[in-house]
Design an enzyme around this catalytic site. Structure first.
Site, mmCIF file in Angstrom:
data_model
loop_
_atom_site.group_PDB
_atom_site.id
_atom_site.type_symbol
_atom_site.label_atom_id
_atom_site.label_comp_id
_atom_site.label_asym_id
_atom_site.label_seq_id
_atom_site.Cartn_x
_atom_site.Cartn_y
_atom_site.Cartn_z
ATOM 1 N N TYR A 145 -2.472 -1.321 10.127
ATOM 2 C CA TYR A 145 -2.477 -1.486 8.778
ATOM 3 C C TYR A 145 -1.144 -1.098 7.813
ATOM 4 C CZ TYR A 145 -3.979 -1.913 3.860
ATOM 5 O OH TYR A 145 -4.044 -2.065 2.632
ATOM 6 N N SER A 163 0.785 -1.240 0.026
ATOM 7 C CA SER A 163 0.037 -0.024 -0.032
ATOM 8 C C SER A 163 1.086 1.319 0.149
ATOM 9 C CB SER A 163 -0.854 -0.013 1.378
ATOM 10 O OG SER A 163 -1.492 1.232 1.518
#
Length: 246
Positions: free
Chosen positions: A166, A153
């Protein structure tokens, strides 16, 4: 958008496992791989969603897929070893592994982050990928040209406030990919890379940005070129890299 002219039958006679295959990017990848001739092993938590993808592959005339229901939040090494034994019995090897499954957890400052949520995110996003890769590595090494794809990400390369577990899990994912790539280089034909999908029209994206118009984002199908490129033989010399889908 990543550009790749996909050759016909790119993945013919290959066996590819996709985690989180029931929805979003995982579903799109499973269907794309099947359309290119791969036998796809569909791994996910919700059997009904996996069955729907299985039915879509069958309806399109793709190779018969396999379904492996698995809750990665609670699966143990023994579960992954059992899965590996089944794959070895049925197929004898594994040509590709897409680590797509992941959870967002909750966004918020570290000083208020729930420890149980932290553990769950790290378990699904990092530990499960490690355990699965460890169990499947002998099968990947048995393939003449195997590809392992991890999912990262934008917050896995540069930390951002409030992205908590995350973000940390994606940093760890990139580290896991780089270590595996370095270890297998010169030892086997297994290559490992990661993809940053970017802002994509998925349920996770909607959870992170509830006020965002999803129609302003590309669909999972639109970012598939990079997933096909890394899974196929044209990327056999690409190892240890992070590629941008957009």
């Amino acid at each position: 958008m990543f550009h790749y002219d996909v050759p016909e039958d790119l993945l013919k006679e290959r066996v590819v496992l996709v985690t989180g295959a029931g929805a979003g990017i995982g579903r799109a990848a499973a269907l794309s791989y099947a359309r290119q001739g791969a036998t796809v092993i569909l791994v996910g938590r919700t059997t009904a969603k996996l069955e729907a993808v299985y039915d879509s592959i069958e309806k399109e005339g793709g190779p018969q897929a396999a379904i492996v229901p698995l809750d990665m939040a609670h699966a143990t090494l023994d579960d992954y070893l059992q899965m590996a034994a089944t794959i070895e019995k049925e197929f004898g090897r594994l040509d590709g592994l897409l680590h797509n499954a992941g959870i967002l957890g909750r966004l918020g400052p570290l000083g208020q982050y729930n420890p149980d949520t932290w553990q769950q995110v790290m378990q699904v996003n990092v530990t499960a990928s490690f355990l699965m890769t460890r169990a499947l590595l002998p099968l990947l090494r048995a393939a003449p040209d195997a590809s392992v794809i991890f999912t990262s990400s934008g917050v896995g390369s540069k930390g951002r406030a409030h992205w908590g577990a995350y973000s940390v899990s994606r940093f760890a994912t990139e580290g896991l990919m780089q270590i595996l790539a370095d270890e297998e280089a010169g030892l086997s034909q297994v290559r490992s890379n990661a993809i940053n999908p970017g802002a994509t029209r998925t349920g996770m994206r909607a959870s992170a940005y509830p006020a965002e118009d999803p129609l302003s984002l590309p669909t999972p199908e639109e970012i598939m070129p990079v997933y096909l490129y890394l899974m196929g033989p044209d990327s056999r010399d690409v190892n240890g890299r992070l590629l941008q889908a957009q």
